[in-house]
Scaffold this motif. Structure first.
Motif, mmCIF file in Angstrom:
data_model
loop_
_atom_site.group_PDB
_atom_site.id
_atom_site.type_symbol
_atom_site.label_atom_id
_atom_site.label_comp_id
_atom_site.label_asym_id
_atom_site.label_seq_id
_atom_site.Cartn_x
_atom_site.Cartn_y
_atom_site.Cartn_z
ATOM 1 N N THR A 1 -2.455 -32.190 26.655
ATOM 2 C CA THR A 1 -1.961 -33.619 26.580
ATOM 3 C C THR A 1 -2.641 -34.376 25.327
ATOM 4 N N GLY A 2 -1.788 -35.098 24.678
ATOM 5 C CA GLY A 2 -2.204 -35.840 23.598
ATOM 6 C C GLY A 2 -2.375 -35.085 22.207
ATOM 7 N N ASP B 1 2.534 -32.590 27.319
ATOM 8 C CA ASP B 1 3.367 -33.874 27.106
ATOM 9 C C ASP B 1 3.977 -33.918 25.718
ATOM 10 N N ARG B 2 4.491 -34.926 25.516
ATOM 11 C CA ARG B 2 5.197 -35.069 24.211
ATOM 12 C C ARG B 2 4.345 -35.023 22.980
ATOM 13 N N ASP B 3 3.350 -35.806 23.191
ATOM 14 C CA ASP B 3 2.462 -35.986 22.111
ATOM 15 C C ASP B 3 1.677 -34.349 21.694
ATOM 16 N N ALA C 1 3.174 -31.785 21.888
ATOM 17 C CA ALA C 1 4.084 -31.044 21.457
ATOM 18 C C ALA C 1 4.696 -31.422 20.285
ATOM 19 N N SER C 2 4.053 -32.546 19.541
ATOM 20 C CA SER C 2 4.773 -33.302 18.789
ATOM 21 C C SER C 2 5.054 -32.745 17.213
ATOM 22 N N LEU C 3 4.054 -31.368 17.269
ATOM 23 C CA LEU C 3 4.244 -30.778 15.697
ATOM 24 C C LEU C 3 5.449 -29.733 15.757
ATOM 25 N N LEU C 4 5.902 -29.475 17.050
ATOM 26 C CA LEU C 4 6.869 -28.248 17.203
ATOM 27 C C LEU C 4 8.091 -28.761 16.606
ATOM 28 N N SER C 5 8.800 -27.896 16.334
ATOM 29 C CA SER C 5 10.347 -28.104 15.827
ATOM 30 C C SER C 5 11.007 -27.831 17.414
ATOM 31 N N THR C 6 12.197 -28.988 17.350
ATOM 32 C CA THR C 6 12.706 -29.245 18.482
ATOM 33 C C THR C 6 13.128 -27.906 19.450
ATOM 34 N N SER C 7 13.485 -26.832 18.692
ATOM 35 C CA SER C 7 14.094 -25.747 19.512
ATOM 36 C C SER C 7 13.033 -24.908 20.316
#
Ligand code: GLP
Length: 262
Positions: A205-206, A241-243, A245-251
């Motif tokens: 998370t985060g 969580d989204r934070d 995962a925020s550096l990942l490409s959406t795929s």
């Protein structure tokens, strides 16, 4: 390419993972001929998971009588009763509130007279219990799992490790922000020990964990970032969580998400 399955969710990760653990324990071995062997982490990230595990126990939905636990790590030369020892953490957040038999609890002994022998005995005991069925972990900002700092061999056993500055400064928040009070060494389950677990779930998370998650999913498998060892694990998940995962490409997300996970 990473074989790690990624689940990005807006749900409470602690509740999600605790619910999964409950299902795994409850359906594992109804005749109780084999214990359920679990790897337990410390840190801030799993606190909600422990809160829900205690709740499930108190509601009568889950018993730990048939569970054997192995904690991932413990500081060296820190009294087990020190409030920041992982022994204290586990008592406070889980063991004092559930029905796990005391003899089923295993936490590395960072005060052993012979630390190397204690590490060897720890891996031996995991093996003699049939291996870890479900390993739960968090990740450090630098990608460490348990206390396997960057550079840890991918086949490392449980051993004494020296914490690096990044980890010491991250953990100083538990020691009145005094970096000098943070133990410099720990016993950590090795990356080889973790790879031998039949299932691995890492909770993240985060934004501080975003680089570690990126390296795990889209980076190359490299001992500079310990979590990337899991790219070759046949049954490893990151629940994020989204934070984080925020550096990942959406795929990168599994898309089948929570439903298939549960
Ligand atoms: C410590 C523990 C790790 C844990 C990490 C992250 O270094 N040894 O097992 O994953 O902290 O902790 P947190 O969840 O507080 O960010």
């Amino acid at each position: 390419m990473s074989k790690i399955k990624l689940i990005v969710t807006e749900q409470n990760i602690g509740l999600l993972v605790a619910t999964y653990i409950k299902q795994r324990i409850n359906t594992f071995n109804p005749t109780f001929t084999k214990p359920f062997v679990i790897g337990f982490p410390t840190g801030s990230t799993p606190l909600d998971m422990y809160k829900y595990l205690v709740e499930f126990y108190k509601n009568g939905e889950l018993s730990f009588k048939n569970v054997i636990s192995f904690n991932l790590d413990e500081y060296v030369n820190l009294d087990v009763n020190h409030p920041e020892s992982y022994h204290s953490y586990m008592r406070k957040n889980l063991f004092d509130h559930i029905d796990i038999p005391a003899e089923n609890i295993n936490i590395p002994n960072g005060n052993a007279a012979d630390l190397q022998a204690a590490c060897r005995a720890y891996d031996e005991k995991i093996k003699s219990c049939g291996g870890i069925e479900l390993f739960l972990g968090g990740v450090g900002r630098n990608g460490h799992i348990a206390f396997n700092e960057p550079g840890s061999p991918f086949d490392s056993p449980t051993r004494v490790v020296t914490l690096n500055e990044n980890t010491i400064s991250a953990n100083a928040r538990f020691f009145n922000n005094d970096v000098n009070a943070v133990p410099k060494q720990a016993i950590s389950m090795g990356l080889g020990t973790i790879m031998a677990a039949r299932e691995v779930i890492i909770m993240t998370t985060g934004v501080k964990k975003a680089d570690a998650v990126y390296q795990a999913i889209e980076g190359k498998r490299d001992i500079k970032c310990s979590i990337t060892v899991l790219q070759e694990h046949p049954n490893a998940y990151i629940v994020s969580d989204r934070d984080a995962a925020s550096l990942l490409s959406t795929s990168a997300c599994m898309k089948c998400g929570v439903c298939s996970f549960m």
